[in-house]
Design a protein around this motif. Structure first.
Motif, mmCIF file in Angstrom:
data_model
loop_
_atom_site.group_PDB
_atom_site.id
_atom_site.type_symbol
_atom_site.label_atom_id
_atom_site.label_comp_id
_atom_site.label_asym_id
_atom_site.label_seq_id
_atom_site.Cartn_x
_atom_site.Cartn_y
_atom_site.Cartn_z
ATOM 1 N N ASP A 1 44.646 25.053 2.416
ATOM 2 C CA ASP A 1 43.240 25.356 2.188
ATOM 3 C C ASP A 1 42.400 24.188 2.740
ATOM 4 N N ALA A 2 41.680 24.451 3.836
ATOM 5 C CA ALA A 2 40.960 23.370 4.517
ATOM 6 C C ALA A 2 39.919 22.710 3.608
ATOM 7 N N LYS A 3 39.323 23.479 2.704
ATOM 8 C CA LYS A 3 38.304 22.916 1.792
ATOM 9 C C LYS A 3 38.915 21.857 0.863
ATOM 10 N N ALA B 1 46.601 20.300 8.525
ATOM 11 C CA ALA B 1 46.381 21.181 7.374
ATOM 12 C C ALA B 1 46.198 22.621 7.845
ATOM 13 N N ARG B 2 45.456 22.790 8.946
ATOM 14 C CA ARG B 2 45.229 24.138 9.485
ATOM 15 C C ARG B 2 46.547 24.715 9.992
ATOM 16 N N LEU C 1 42.045 17.345 9.743
ATOM 17 C CA LEU C 1 42.253 18.717 9.247
ATOM 18 C C LEU C 1 43.237 19.524 10.089
ATOM 19 N N GLU D 1 39.829 18.834 2.929
ATOM 20 C CA GLU D 1 38.628 18.096 3.338
ATOM 21 C C GLU D 1 38.083 17.248 2.177
#
Ligand code: ADP
Ligand code: MG
Length: 220
Positions: A113-115, A107-108, A104, A118
């Motif tokens: 969008d981390a969700k 992505a961060r 992650l 994930e």
């Protein structure tokens, strides 16, 4: 299909070592390509140039219509973050984050969008057989598991260009076959242009296009 990568007359030296001596190469959007060549022939160097990690000494490297050689460092970094996924053999996981934390992290940094990432990562991990590894720390994973976590990390961002340097180098032949097949499938699903450096004939044979580098040139 439209041209996605256009490499023209590229030369690259490292000090006295002439690595690439005039490389011309066109790759279409969505193409899946294997690159082979002897050790030291410049395969990794070519991937670094395509991913904007290195600059050519001479010639031009265009990806998605942008000439990488003309970009400043900041634009090149933005290009790498937004357009390129890397799966490199010695691309280690950070020891202070779990496997999922490592996945992650880009992505961060990239503001995704981390969700969403994930959810994709969990799906990819399942398909690559490393679901049970997500909550583990890197030191608890084998080399092959770390390599597959690297692949999950790169693919979960769905980059338009995915560059893999010996992505199956730490895998046994069963997992190597599975990972190769899955890389090809996922690239097709996501319309990713996939370039895989490998010394393994079996891996190379899984891709519709095969390129060989020898003496700093691409053989036709
Ligand atoms: P391959 O991936 O095909 O094995 P590389 O692209 O890694 O080949 O390396 C090609 C040649 O360039 C080798 O002779 C290597 O030693 C040299 N080389 C690669 N990177 C560097 C570097 N950063 N500094 C100096 N020499 C390098
Ligand atoms: Mg190499």
């Amino acid at each position: 299909m439209s041209t996605f990568i256009r490499v023209q007359k590229v030369e690259k030296d490292y000090g006295p070592t002439k690595v690439l001596r005039g490389v011309d190469l066109e790759i279409s959007a969505g193409e899946r390509v294997a690159i082979r060549g002897a050790s030291g022939s410049g395969k990794s160097t070519l991937l670094y140039l395509l991913g904007g990690l290195e600059r050519p000494g001479k010639g031009s490297v265009e990806v998605a219509g942008k000439n990488l050689a003309q970009m400043n460092d900041e634009d090149l970094a933005a290009f790498r973050n937004s357009a390129v996924g890397f799966v490199f053999q010695f691309h280690f996981l950070l020891p202070s984050l779990s496997a999922l934390g490592n996945i992650l992290l880009p992505a961060r940094i990239g503001g995704h969008d981390a969700k969403v990432i994930e959810a994709r990562a969990k799906n990819l991990a399942q398909r690559l057989g490393v679901s049970a590894c997500l909550e583990k720390w890197p030191h608890q994973l084998s080399g092959g598991e770390q390599q597959r976590i690297n692949i999950v990390r790169a693919l979960s961002l769905r980059p338009p260009l995915l560059l893999c340097d010996e992505p199956t180098g730490n895998l046994d032949s069963l997992n190597s076959g599975k990972v190769t097949e899955l890389l090809g499938e996922l690239a097709l699903e996501n319309k990713t242009t996939l370039i895989v450096v490998t010394h393994d004939d079996k891996v190379a044979s899984a891709f519709e296009r095969k390129i060989v580098i020898e003496d700093g040139h691409i053989l036709r």
